[in-house]
Design an enzyme around this catalytic site. Sequence first.
Site, PDB file in Angstrom:
ATOM      1  N   ASP A 196       0.708  -1.317   0.226  1.00 28.35           N
ATOM      2  CA  ASP A 196       0.048  -0.194  -0.334  1.00 28.35           C
ATOM      3  C   ASP A 196       1.101   1.175   0.240  1.00 28.35           C
ATOM      4  O   ASP A 196       1.741   1.675   0.712  1.00 28.35           O
ATOM      5  CB  ASP A 196      -1.334   0.200   1.275  1.00 28.35           C
ATOM      6  CG  ASP A 196      -1.685   1.133   1.113  1.00 28.35           C
ATOM      7  OD1 ASP A 196      -2.254   2.312   0.451  1.00 28.35           O
ATOM      8  OD2 ASP A 196      -2.545   1.273   1.921  1.00 28.35           O
ATOM      9  N   GLY A 228      -4.734   3.134  -8.578  1.00 28.45           N
ATOM     10  CA  GLY A 228      -4.997   3.458  -9.731  1.00 28.45           C
ATOM     11  C   GLY A 228      -3.772   4.006  -9.894  1.00 28.45           C
ATOM     12  O   GLY A 228      -4.202   4.849 -11.854  1.00 28.45           O
ATOM     13  N   ASP A 283     -10.671   3.897  -1.521  1.00 26.93           N
ATOM     14  CA  ASP A 283     -10.960   2.785  -1.191  1.00 26.93           C
ATOM     15  C   ASP A 283     -12.402   2.857  -1.277  1.00 26.93           C
ATOM     16  O   ASP A 283     -13.263   4.067  -1.462  1.00 26.93           O
ATOM     17  CB  ASP A 283     -10.881   3.371   0.657  1.00 26.93           C
ATOM     18  CG  ASP A 283      -9.215   3.320   1.026  1.00 26.93           C
ATOM     19  OD1 ASP A 283      -7.978   2.487  -0.073  1.00 26.93           O
ATOM     20  OD2 ASP A 283      -8.850   2.827   2.608  1.00 26.93           O
TER      21      ASP A 283
HETATM   22  C1  GAL Z   1      -5.325   2.420   2.698  1.00 24.41           C
HETATM   23  C2  GAL Z   1      -5.831   0.646   1.788  1.00 24.41           C
HETATM   24  C3  GAL Z   1      -6.834  -0.185   2.089  1.00 24.41           C
HETATM   25  C4  GAL Z   1      -6.592  -0.475   3.621  1.00 24.41           C
HETATM   26  C5  GAL Z   1      -5.843   0.656   4.355  1.00 24.41           C
HETATM   27  C6  GAL Z   1      -5.102   0.760   5.421  1.00 24.41           C
HETATM   28  O1  GAL Z   1      -4.492   2.971   2.245  1.00 24.41           O
HETATM   29  O2  GAL Z   1      -6.486   1.843   0.843  1.00 24.41           O
HETATM   30  O3  GAL Z   1      -7.193  -0.960   1.554  1.00 24.41           O
HETATM   31  O4  GAL Z   1      -5.410  -0.920   3.254  1.00 24.41           O
HETATM   32  O5  GAL Z   1      -5.117   2.015   4.052  1.00 24.41           O
HETATM   33  O6  GAL Z   1      -4.697   1.410   6.697  1.00 24.41           O
END
Ligand code: GAL
Length: 680
Positions: free
Chosen positions: A411, A470, A491
């Site tokens: 991430d 993306g 998200d």
């Molecule tokens: C976001 C991600 C989510 C989740 C979250 C966890 O950046 O898009 O799906 O993984 O972090 O902190």
Amino acid sequence: MKFLPLFSLFILLFFSCTKSRTVWLDELDLSNADQATGITRANQSMWRTPLVIASDTFARGIGTHAFGVIRVQLDGKTNFFEALVGVDDSAPEGELKQSSVEFVVIGDGHILWRSGIMHGGDKAKRVTVSLKGISSLILRTDHAGDGIVGDRADWVNAKFEFVGKAPYTVQRKREADYIRTPKAPVIPLINAPYRYGACPGNSILFTIPVSGERPMNFTIADLPSGLSLDSSTGIVTGKIDVAGVYNMKVTATNVHGTDCREIIFEIGDKLALTPPMGWNSWNVFGADISDEKIRKMADAMVDLGLTNYGYAYINIDDGWQGQRGGKYNAVMPNEKFPDMKALVDYVHSKGLKIGIYSSPWVQTFAGYVGGSADTPDGKVINSSRRVGKYSFTKNDVKQWAEWGFDYLKYDWCSYGGVLDRDLDKDPYSVSSLAFQGGGDSIAGRKPFKIMGDYLRKQPRDIVYNLCQYGMGDVWKWGDAVGGQCWRTTNDITDTWESVKGIALSQDRAAAWAKPGNWNDPDMLVLGIVGWGNPHQTKLKPDEQYLHFSLWSLFSAPLLIGCDLEKMDDFTLSLLTNNEVIAVNQDPLGKQATCVYSIGELRIYVKELEDGSKAVGFCNFDREKADISFRDFDKLNITGKQTVRDLWRQKDIKTLDTGRKPLSLNVPAHGVLLYKFTPVQ
Ligand code: GAL
């Protein structure tokens, strides 16, 4: 004298009933608000920064994101609503430039005020509307027709003046669930996926997905050497040393009957030959996870029979991390995960695979140690050292492989903050990547490439999910950096606004989907979800059918995001329709696109391996669509066809598409998912 206190009480009561009072929008319950991404916040932007519109800072108000809807109930005696509205400055510059939002105030179904389209940098506009006699108010933020990029929208200094009962927010109305999926038969049915990819010599774990009554007996003719089959569970383990395509005849038998099918193992350099299916912790638990919860989810996955439909992964998201240490100086788990290896073994023992989560940034989104932190607790002591060296990527990957993880979600988090400086310093070259793109996006590929390279060096197959929302058209280069799937969006949330926003933005990436490469529009929002604040999904039943149908048509990873222990029959029926899942898992690996629309009825077509086509008649309108459909040439469907309703698992008719129309009754925000098979 005695009457005086009573009298003054009466006067007080009278005045409190007639004197107008003020309530601020930020004082109302904002958990009822729906928006396309993030959550609505009081006195902060949706990005948790101060509320700032065109450089003017406001102490109070709410931060939301287009599309956004706040429903406020009034008692007809509210005098007025007043606010300033505008696009919040917090989005990165490029996104702010693209932003366009329209603020709309709707009273009892009529538009009372609209801002006109506003862009980032526009000074806040004032809205004052009389609400006398109005009982239901909607504060809406629209994306103004061009997607939601940068559309962080603020209602500041927003207040109601009322007499009588204070305004309060309400949730969207719930509708009764209804089940379309027929009950699975008691006889064995071997379900998708029918393809499995692995690298030579790496360990294989595959649970043959079969519905039907247990006990069951499994056999495989021509089981390749190196593999063994547990004949009572259908779990295949072992390894195949020699690359090649291995066709196996699988048979499942119980007291009611037998099913037989060919399943193919492709041993080579491709993983995830069909979109990954499983569960992930984030959409329900947020960072509030533990060893115990993960084990319970693995148990529930098997007990609910989800493994009989191809669900294979239990993925741990953010919240497992402790400090750096151990034999590789890798991120170790925190106290809620006392023995990671034991947990991994436990999940494997159930015939399931297991995933982990990390970030190339110093910290993760939820504030845990990331891959680039240069102190054990994730703090940064020397900012010039903090990224660019990726000194820990190798350590972490080794540790994950040793624990036995099978999937990584990597991430981006706030990595963008150091992008350019990082590019200058980094010794790794990205020039070998075949694609050209904007400066930012080239630099942004680097941490993913480095991770991808290390993953490939492990003596273990680890499916690699790029989570960077993306950016830089990741679908064009995700494969080149070693990824099997990549998030295409921000998200998801459990709102119609979010699902619709994501659905409408998928077509641009469709051409890049293929076996081993999947576009990921984020995890499912069905059942009890809530990011640490569990509640029933806010999607209406028809919207849930549409959500799952679209994700199937999109060949998207199907990662369940709900509490499996609190699974209800309706949600289970949505998740276990083997014919709908077969569309998602079709070996051809094509992604549907919208090929034709009639108003807000969008028609998605996905080509399937057997020459048939899955067609989603997807109604994004608030009204139901009753039409007599003739334009089959627009869907590239010709001649005589058998039309099958995949949710109901029923042939509807044989249709001569050149001559006869098909009558369609598509619910509002709902779907008909049909399969058209040419009649030979
Ligand atoms: C976001 C991600 C989510 C989740 C979250 C966890 O950046 O898009 O799906 O993984 O972090 O902190």
